[in-house]
Design a protein around this motif. Structure first.
Motif, PDB file in Angstrom:
ATOM      1  N   ASP A 139      34.097  30.414   0.241  1.00 40.55           N
ATOM      2  CA  ASP A 139      32.830  29.475  -0.010  1.00 40.55           C
ATOM      3  C   ASP A 139      32.633  29.365  -1.503  1.00 40.55           C
ATOM      4  N   LEU A 140      32.675  28.510  -1.497  1.00 39.18           N
ATOM      5  CA  LEU A 140      33.369  27.554  -3.305  1.00 39.18           C
ATOM      6  C   LEU A 140      32.586  26.112  -3.121  1.00 39.18           C
ATOM      7  N   HIS A 141      32.312  25.243  -3.655  1.00 42.28           N
ATOM      8  CA  HIS A 141      31.795  24.128  -3.930  1.00 42.28           C
ATOM      9  C   HIS A 141      32.089  23.111  -4.741  1.00 42.28           C
ATOM     10  N   ARG A 142      32.049  23.680  -5.770  1.00 39.72           N
ATOM     11  CA  ARG A 142      33.338  22.757  -7.277  1.00 39.72           C
ATOM     12  C   ARG A 142      34.141  23.721  -7.827  1.00 39.72           C
ATOM     13  N   ALA A 143      34.493  22.990  -8.651  1.00 40.60           N
ATOM     14  CA  ALA A 143      35.594  23.512  -9.085  1.00 40.60           C
ATOM     15  C   ALA A 143      35.588  22.686 -10.762  1.00 40.60           C
ATOM     16  N   TYR A 144      35.559  23.316 -11.569  1.00 36.02           N
ATOM     17  CA  TYR A 144      35.780  22.625 -13.731  1.00 36.02           C
ATOM     18  C   TYR A 144      36.817  23.179 -14.254  1.00 36.02           C
ATOM     19  N   ALA A 145      37.072  22.028 -14.843  1.00 42.69           N
ATOM     20  CA  ALA A 145      38.438  21.884 -16.332  1.00 42.69           C
ATOM     21  C   ALA A 145      37.963  21.673 -17.464  1.00 42.69           C
ATOM     22  N   GLY A 146      37.893  22.623 -17.953  1.00 48.40           N
ATOM     23  CA  GLY A 146      37.933  21.905 -19.505  1.00 48.40           C
ATOM     24  C   GLY A 146      39.120  21.376 -19.985  1.00 48.40           C
ATOM     25  N   ILE A 147      39.523  20.652 -20.625  1.00 47.60           N
ATOM     26  CA  ILE A 147      40.312  19.877 -21.574  1.00 47.60           C
ATOM     27  C   ILE A 147      40.042  19.654 -22.524  1.00 47.60           C
ATOM     28  N   ALA A 148      40.906  20.134 -23.599  1.00 50.55           N
ATOM     29  CA  ALA A 148      40.444  19.954 -25.078  1.00 50.55           C
ATOM     30  C   ALA A 148      41.263  18.795 -25.437  1.00 50.55           C
ATOM     31  N   GLN A 149      40.974  17.793 -26.331  1.00 51.07           N
ATOM     32  CA  GLN A 149      41.410  16.818 -26.108  1.00 51.07           C
ATOM     33  C   GLN A 149      42.813  16.027 -27.349  1.00 51.07           C
ATOM     34  N   PRO A 150      43.425  15.696 -27.575  1.00 48.74           N
ATOM     35  CA  PRO A 150      44.207  14.879 -26.450  1.00 48.74           C
ATOM     36  C   PRO A 150      45.028  15.596 -25.771  1.00 48.74           C
ATOM     37  N   ASN A 151      45.025  15.708 -24.421  1.00 42.31           N
ATOM     38  CA  ASN A 151      45.900  16.060 -23.441  1.00 42.31           C
ATOM     39  C   ASN A 151      45.953  15.495 -22.002  1.00 42.31           C
ATOM     40  N   GLU A 152      47.136  14.195 -22.011  1.00 42.17           N
ATOM     41  CA  GLU A 152      46.248  13.469 -21.290  1.00 42.17           C
ATOM     42  C   GLU A 152      47.880  13.738 -20.266  1.00 42.17           C
ATOM     43  N   ALA A 153      48.605  14.619 -20.297  1.00 42.94           N
ATOM     44  CA  ALA A 153      49.309  15.333 -18.703  1.00 42.94           C
ATOM     45  C   ALA A 153      48.015  16.536 -18.191  1.00 42.94           C
ATOM     46  N   SER A 154      47.309  16.911 -18.864  1.00 41.56           N
ATOM     47  CA  SER A 154      46.090  17.682 -17.798  1.00 41.56           C
ATOM     48  C   SER A 154      45.640  16.768 -17.083  1.00 41.56           C
ATOM     49  N   VAL A 155      44.966  15.547 -18.307  1.00 40.14           N
ATOM     50  CA  VAL A 155      44.322  15.215 -17.347  1.00 40.14           C
ATOM     51  C   VAL A 155      45.277  13.620 -15.821  1.00 40.14           C
ATOM     52  N   ARG A 156      46.361  13.908 -16.349  1.00 37.31           N
ATOM     53  CA  ARG A 156      46.619  13.445 -15.194  1.00 37.31           C
ATOM     54  C   ARG A 156      46.918  13.973 -13.977  1.00 37.31           C
ATOM     55  N   LEU A 157      46.734  15.173 -14.250  1.00 42.53           N
ATOM     56  CA  LEU A 157      47.364  16.905 -13.070  1.00 42.53           C
ATOM     57  C   LEU A 157      45.864  16.068 -12.841  1.00 42.53           C
ATOM     58  N   HIS A 158      44.929  16.835 -13.739  1.00 43.62           N
ATOM     59  CA  HIS A 158      43.329  17.285 -12.768  1.00 43.62           C
ATOM     60  C   HIS A 158      43.042  15.489 -11.914  1.00 43.62           C
ATOM     61  N   GLU A 159      43.534  14.529 -12.295  1.00 38.15           N
ATOM     62  CA  GLU A 159      43.450  13.432 -11.060  1.00 38.15           C
ATOM     63  C   GLU A 159      44.077  13.143 -10.559  1.00 38.15           C
ATOM     64  N   ARG A 160      45.136  13.583 -10.395  1.00 39.62           N
ATOM     65  CA  ARG A 160      45.852  13.744  -9.069  1.00 39.62           C
ATOM     66  C   ARG A 160      45.462  14.083  -8.102  1.00 39.62           C
ATOM     67  N   PHE A 161      44.625  15.666  -8.744  1.00 45.73           N
ATOM     68  CA  PHE A 161      44.016  16.428  -7.891  1.00 45.73           C
ATOM     69  C   PHE A 161      42.860  15.912  -7.734  1.00 45.73           C
ATOM     70  N   GLY A 162      41.619  14.873  -7.218  1.00 46.81           N
ATOM     71  CA  GLY A 162      40.856  14.213  -6.698  1.00 46.81           C
ATOM     72  C   GLY A 162      39.726  14.367  -7.767  1.00 46.81           C
ATOM     73  N   PHE A 163      39.934  15.344  -9.453  1.00 52.77           N
ATOM     74  CA  PHE A 163      38.872  15.731 -10.306  1.00 52.77           C
ATOM     75  C   PHE A 163      38.833  14.117 -10.877  1.00 52.77           C
ATOM     76  N   ARG A 164      37.266  14.531 -11.232  1.00 50.47           N
ATOM     77  CA  ARG A 164      36.898  12.846 -11.895  1.00 50.47           C
ATOM     78  C   ARG A 164      35.917  14.173 -13.133  1.00 50.47           C
ATOM     79  N   TYR A 165      36.076  12.511 -14.082  1.00 47.34           N
ATOM     80  CA  TYR A 165      35.611  13.356 -15.516  1.00 47.34           C
ATOM     81  C   TYR A 165      33.764  12.975 -15.163  1.00 47.34           C
TER      82      TYR A 165
END
Length: 177
Positions: free
Chosen positions: A127-153
């Motif tokens: 019973d979950l509605h949203r997942a959140y990820a906080g990414i310390a910047q800069p971290n392009e590899a993590s941004v790419r991974l999260h975007e690949r899984f449908g996360f939006r900024y």
């Protein structure tokens, strides 16, 4: 260790993983601003964290392993992914914060992708509605991974954490579950 031809396996984390998981996390504490913890942990100090991620429910711990080619331990932990409470207040109960940590020599092998795939499959019936990820910047590899899984900024907290004598921004991403 160079990339291996051995395929990584993903399974729920167990207590016997605690030493390896602590070692991986402590690398990021000591060497990076990926986490804002500033002091390393002993495995015993990390035990409550591990126990807060059971094999079922919305707060999971998935561990990627490969066969230990040295023959010592049978398997070697490559990294882990978690879903944890987003905030402590009850109304946040259908939201989780997710993260991935990899052994430094396990990057660029698709291990993070395997971990998130397994984590989100495990969470699919919860019973979950949203997942959140906080990414310390800069971290392009993590941004790419999260975007690949449908996360939006969704926004950035500017200079929200101080580590290694400087301030760091944290960009937040969200995903519908």
């Amino acid at each position: 260790m160079p990339a291996s031809s051995t395929e990584a396996q993903v399974r729920p984390g167990v207590e016997s993983d605690l030493d390896s998981l602590t070692e991986i996390y402590n690398h990021y504490v000591r060497e990076t601003a990926v986490t804002f913890d500033t002091s390393v942990f002993t495995p015993e100090e990390r035990r409550p964290w591990l126990l807060s991620h059971p094999e079922d429910g919305p707060h999971r711990l998935m561990v990627a392993t490969e066969t230990d080619l040295s023959g010592r331990d049978g398997e070697r932990v490559l990294g882990y992914a978690t879903s944890s409470p987003f905030r402590a207040k009850p109304a946040y109960g259908t939201s989780v914060e997710v993260s991935v940590y990899l052994r430094p020599d396990a990057g660029r092998r698709g291990v993070g992708t395997l971990l998130y795939k397994a984590l989100f499959e495990a969470l699919a019936g919860e019973d979950l509605h949203r997942a959140y990820a906080g990414i310390a910047q800069p971290n392009e590899a993590s941004v790419r991974l999260h975007e690949r899984f449908g996360f939006r900024y969704v926004g950035t907290y500017r200079e929200v954490g101080r580590k290694f004598g400087r301030y760091w921004d944290v960009s937040w991403y969200e995903k519908e579950l």
